[in-house]
Design a protein around this motif. Structure first.
Motif, PDB file in Angstrom:
ATOM      1  N   GLY A  67       0.815  -1.213   0.000  1.00 11.15           N
ATOM      2  CA  GLY A  67       0.000   0.000   0.000  1.00 11.15           C
ATOM      3  C   GLY A  67       0.845   1.257   0.000  1.00 11.15           C
ATOM      4  N   TYR A  68       2.064   1.142  -0.491  1.00  9.31           N
ATOM      5  CA  TYR A  68       3.000   2.272  -0.511  1.00  9.31           C
ATOM      6  C   TYR A  68       2.580   3.326  -1.530  1.00  9.31           C
ATOM      7  CZ  TYR A  68       7.361   4.763  -1.604  1.00  9.31           C
ATOM      8  OH  TYR A  68       8.306   5.729  -1.841  1.00  9.31           O
ATOM      9  N   ARG A  69       2.731   4.597  -1.157  1.00  9.62           N
ATOM     10  CA  ARG A  69       2.463   5.708  -2.062  1.00  9.62           C
ATOM     11  C   ARG A  69       3.520   6.787  -1.855  1.00  9.62           C
ATOM     12  NH1 ARG A  69      -0.222   2.210  -3.530  1.00  9.62           N
ATOM     13  NH2 ARG A  69      -2.445   2.124  -4.034  1.00  9.62           N
ATOM     14  N   ALA A  70       3.818   7.535  -2.905  1.00 10.67           N
ATOM     15  CA  ALA A  70       4.783   8.642  -2.824  1.00 10.67           C
ATOM     16  C   ALA A  70       4.157   9.896  -3.410  1.00 10.67           C
ATOM     17  CB  ALA A  70       6.065   8.291  -3.574  1.00 10.67           C
ATOM     18  N   ARG A  71       4.447  11.024  -2.789  1.00 10.00           N
ATOM     19  CA  ARG A  71       3.912  12.308  -3.258  1.00 10.00           C
ATOM     20  C   ARG A  71       4.682  12.773  -4.494  1.00 10.00           C
ATOM     21  NH1 ARG A  71       5.506  15.065   2.280  1.00 10.00           N
ATOM     22  NH2 ARG A  71       5.443  12.829   2.798  1.00 10.00           N
ATOM     23  N   PRO A  72       4.187  13.782  -5.232  1.00 13.82           N
ATOM     24  CA  PRO A  72       4.898  14.298  -6.413  1.00 13.82           C
ATOM     25  C   PRO A  72       6.292  14.809  -6.054  1.00 13.82           C
ATOM     26  CG  PRO A  72       2.638  15.104  -6.364  1.00 13.82           C
ATOM     27  CD  PRO A  72       2.870  14.433  -5.048  1.00 13.82           C
ATOM     28  N   HIS A  73       7.210  14.637  -6.997  1.00 14.17           N
ATOM     29  CA  HIS A  73       8.601  14.998  -6.700  1.00 14.17           C
ATOM     30  C   HIS A  73       8.760  16.503  -6.491  1.00 14.17           C
ATOM     31  CE1 HIS A  73       8.730  16.107 -10.984  1.00 14.17           C
ATOM     32  NE2 HIS A  73       9.812  16.799 -10.698  1.00 14.17           N
ATOM     33  N   GLY A  74       7.865  17.316  -7.078  1.00 12.89           N
ATOM     34  CA  GLY A  74       7.961  18.760  -6.867  1.00 12.89           C
ATOM     35  C   GLY A  74       7.784  19.139  -5.406  1.00 12.89           C
ATOM     36  N   GLU A  75       6.904  18.427  -4.701  1.00 15.54           N
ATOM     37  CA  GLU A  75       6.730  18.686  -3.270  1.00 15.54           C
ATOM     38  C   GLU A  75       7.981  18.293  -2.496  1.00 15.54           C
ATOM     39  OE1 GLU A  75       3.194  17.045  -1.580  1.00 15.54           O
ATOM     40  OE2 GLU A  75       1.956  17.533  -3.333  1.00 15.54           O
ATOM     41  N   ALA A  76       8.598  17.202  -2.900  1.00 14.59           N
ATOM     42  CA  ALA A  76       9.824  16.771  -2.234  1.00 14.59           C
ATOM     43  C   ALA A  76      10.943  17.788  -2.437  1.00 14.59           C
ATOM     44  CB  ALA A  76      10.242  15.398  -2.761  1.00 14.59           C
ATOM     45  N   LEU A  77      11.061  18.306  -3.655  1.00 13.48           N
ATOM     46  CA  LEU A  77      12.083  19.323  -3.920  1.00 13.48           C
ATOM     47  C   LEU A  77      11.822  20.597  -3.118  1.00 13.48           C
ATOM     48  CD1 LEU A  77      12.635  18.999  -7.780  1.00 13.48           C
ATOM     49  CD2 LEU A  77      14.359  18.639  -6.001  1.00 13.48           C
ATOM     50  N   ALA A  78      10.552  21.003  -3.035  1.00 15.76           N
ATOM     51  CA  ALA A  78      10.225  22.211  -2.282  1.00 15.76           C
ATOM     52  C   ALA A  78      10.576  22.039  -0.806  1.00 15.76           C
ATOM     53  CB  ALA A  78       8.743  22.539  -2.450  1.00 15.76           C
ATOM     54  N   ASP A  79      10.268  20.874  -0.237  1.00 14.42           N
ATOM     55  CA  ASP A  79      10.603  20.633   1.165  1.00 14.42           C
ATOM     56  C   ASP A  79      12.109  20.579   1.373  1.00 14.42           C
ATOM     57  OD1 ASP A  79       7.955  20.589   1.828  1.00 14.42           O
ATOM     58  OD2 ASP A  79       7.852  18.438   2.256  1.00 14.42           O
ATOM     59  N   SER A  80      12.805  19.996   0.415  1.00 15.60           N
ATOM     60  CA  SER A  80      14.262  19.923   0.503  1.00 15.60           C
ATOM     61  C   SER A  80      14.872  21.315   0.493  1.00 15.60           C
ATOM     62  CB  SER A  80      14.809  19.094  -0.666  1.00 15.60           C
ATOM     63  OG  SER A  80      16.212  19.002  -0.618  1.00 15.60           O
ATOM     64  N   ILE A  81      14.447  22.148  -0.452  1.00 17.66           N
ATOM     65  CA  ILE A  81      14.971  23.513  -0.552  1.00 17.66           C
ATOM     66  C   ILE A  81      14.631  24.316   0.699  1.00 17.66           C
ATOM     67  CG2 ILE A  81      14.670  25.697  -1.798  1.00 17.66           C
ATOM     68  CD1 ILE A  81      14.437  23.972  -4.360  1.00 17.66           C
ATOM     69  N   GLY A  82      13.416  24.153   1.199  1.00 19.19           N
ATOM     70  CA  GLY A  82      13.028  24.871   2.409  1.00 19.19           C
ATOM     71  C   GLY A  82      13.902  24.505   3.590  1.00 19.19           C
ATOM     72  N   TRP A  83      14.216  23.215   3.713  1.00 20.15           N
ATOM     73  CA  TRP A  83      15.071  22.794   4.839  1.00 20.15           C
ATOM     74  C   TRP A  83      16.500  23.295   4.665  1.00 20.15           C
ATOM     75  CZ3 TRP A  83      19.477  20.195   6.050  1.00 20.15           C
ATOM     76  CH2 TRP A  83      19.636  19.870   7.400  1.00 20.15           C
ATOM     77  N   PHE A  84      17.052  23.174   3.462  1.00 23.54           N
ATOM     78  CA  PHE A  84      18.420  23.641   3.215  1.00 23.54           C
ATOM     79  C   PHE A  84      18.514  25.159   3.437  1.00 23.54           C
ATOM     80  CE2 PHE A  84      19.133  19.781   0.387  1.00 23.54           C
ATOM     81  CZ  PHE A  84      20.032  19.195   1.248  1.00 23.54           C
ATOM     82  N   ARG A  85      17.476  25.875   3.037  1.00 30.12           N
ATOM     83  CA  ARG A  85      17.480  27.326   3.255  1.00 30.12           C
ATOM     84  C   ARG A  85      17.484  27.639   4.752  1.00 30.12           C
ATOM     85  NH1 ARG A  85      13.490  29.147  -0.283  1.00 30.12           N
ATOM     86  NH2 ARG A  85      14.999  29.895  -1.788  1.00 30.12           N
ATOM     87  N   GLY A  86      16.649  26.926   5.502  1.00 28.79           N
ATOM     88  CA  GLY A  86      16.611  27.135   6.945  1.00 28.79           C
ATOM     89  C   GLY A  86      17.914  26.771   7.626  1.00 28.79           C
ATOM     90  N   ALA A  87      18.648  25.821   7.041  1.00 28.11           N
ATOM     91  CA  ALA A  87      19.942  25.396   7.609  1.00 28.11           C
ATOM     92  C   ALA A  87      21.080  26.299   7.157  1.00 28.11           C
ATOM     93  CB  ALA A  87      20.225  23.954   7.212  1.00 28.11           C
ATOM     94  N   GLY A  88      20.781  27.295   6.327  1.00 31.91           N
ATOM     95  CA  GLY A  88      21.805  28.227   5.873  1.00 31.91           C
ATOM     96  C   GLY A  88      22.659  27.732   4.722  1.00 31.91           C
ATOM     97  N   MET A  89      22.254  26.651   4.072  1.00 32.63           N
ATOM     98  CA  MET A  89      23.036  26.097   2.965  1.00 32.63           C
ATOM     99  C   MET A  89      22.675  26.742   1.629  1.00 32.63           C
ATOM    100  SD  MET A  89      23.225  22.056   3.806  1.00 32.63           S
ATOM    101  CE  MET A  89      23.348  21.434   5.500  1.00 32.63           C
TER     102      MET A  89
END
Length: 340
Positions: free
Chosen positions: A316-338
């Motif tokens: 029953g595995y599902r994955a969200r669209p990759h655009g959401e994953a990229l947005a979350d990744s960028i948001g975290w890296f931005r918050g970490a100062g990278m």
């Protein structure tokens, strides 16, 4: 030293997670805690602490190659997630990666058998599969060690085969999961793919190769681990992937998310091999892992596309669209100062 308290009937099962200072291990630990599990994390003393400040459970220290330390951490444990790995695509001594991943896997699996762990999930990788040019690869496309490109991929093939042998010969209660290319929050190192996100978001990737990869949100990978524990068949392998994406499209999406122009040039691989060689020689002097390596160029010959159909049908595995994953990744890296 770790002392496991006597479990009361009303208490949830104790679950041990290795690699909790890392990217996927941290996500698995938080997913377990969110559903009420008691979590114990095993970390090496020198591990980065960025993902441990809010660790939702008990932390114990120990080297995964130390049988006594792992046995102590395994006391009272009912379920195990072995997520830890030496995840480097380059090292001055490439065989060190092979030795580390093989030794860690053997020690942890032996300790799990000795402790009578009821069920465990072993985190492998799509690195153990042979990429296909005619279709997305699936679990039937298993690679032999000599078919794997680079020490890291070879190490994961060797470790995966070891787990499978222990399942067949000794009844190891293991389910194997094969994440594709996770991105998202808590990528503290960052991973090789995380470095691409950071470099692209900072405008330092003006060109790209004609290659592709399968992007998946790290929290979806973590959810897939829990589904494998609950529903996976012992000895089976399950790809935990997301969406197949061309590298140029990925970089274009990153550019749009940060307000930059997308890279304009697609470059062939052959001219980059001398640069990759030079980067590796410089890395031997500086001790810093190079961004471009010979093995990464060899891997880029194929599109790393994968199918999660088995995990979707059985778990029953599902994955969200990759655009959401990229947005979350960028948001975290931005918050970490990278990301500037």
């Amino acid at each position: 030293m770790c002392r496991a308290a006597r479990v009361k009937p009303s208490e949830p099962a104790l679950t041990l997670v290795t690699g909790v200072s890392g990217f996927v291990g941290s996500a698995v630990a938080h997913a377990l805690a969110a559903r009420g599990a008691r979590v114990r994390g095993l970390v090496r003393a020198p591990s980065p602490r960025g993902n441990l400040a809010d660790f939702p459970g008990e932390l114990v220290e120990g080297d995964l190659r130390d049988g006594d330390a792992v046995a102590r951490a395994m006391r009272g444990v009912r379920h195990l997630f072995h997520v830890a790995a030496d995840y480097r695509l380059w090292a001055p001594d490439p065989e060190e990666i092979v030795r580390n991943n093989a030794a860690m896997t053997r020690v942890v699996m032996e300790a799990a058998l000795a402790a009578g762990v009821e069920r465990l999930v072993y985190t492998s990788s799509v690195a153990t599969l042979r990429p296909r040019d005619d279709r997305p690869a699936d679990e039937n496309d298993a690679a032999a060690p000599d078919q794997a490109v680079g020490a890291y991929k070879r190490s994961k093939v060797i470790a995966e085969r070891l787990v499978e042998e222990m399942v067949a010969a000794r009844g190891l209660p293991a389910v194997i999961v094969q994440p594709s290319t996770p991105i998202g929050p808590r990528d503290v190192k960052p991973t090789p793919t995380g470095r691409i996100v950071v470099e692209a978001a900072n405008g330092r990737m003006p060109a790209y190769l004609d290659s592709g990869l399968n992007l998946v949100h790290v929290d979806d990978v973590a959810a897939g681990h829990l589904l494998a524990l609950d529903k996976g068949r012992i000895g089976e392998r399950y790809i935990l992937g997301g969406q197949d994406v061309m590298l140029g499209d990925m970089l274009g999406r990153i550019a749009a998310l940060v307000g930059r122009r997308p890279p304009a040039f697609r470059i062939p691989r052959p001219p980059l091999f001398p640069l990759a060689w030079a980067n590796e020689q410089l890395a031997r002097v500086t001790g810093r892992e190079p961004f471009l390596t010979l093995d990464s160029l060899r891997m880029a010959k194929h599109r790393m596309f994968f199918s999660s159909a088995r995990a979707e049908a059985e778990l029953g595995y599902r994955a969200r669209p990759h655009g959401e994953a990229l947005a979350d990744s960028i948001g975290w890296f931005r918050g970490a100062g990278m990301i500037r």
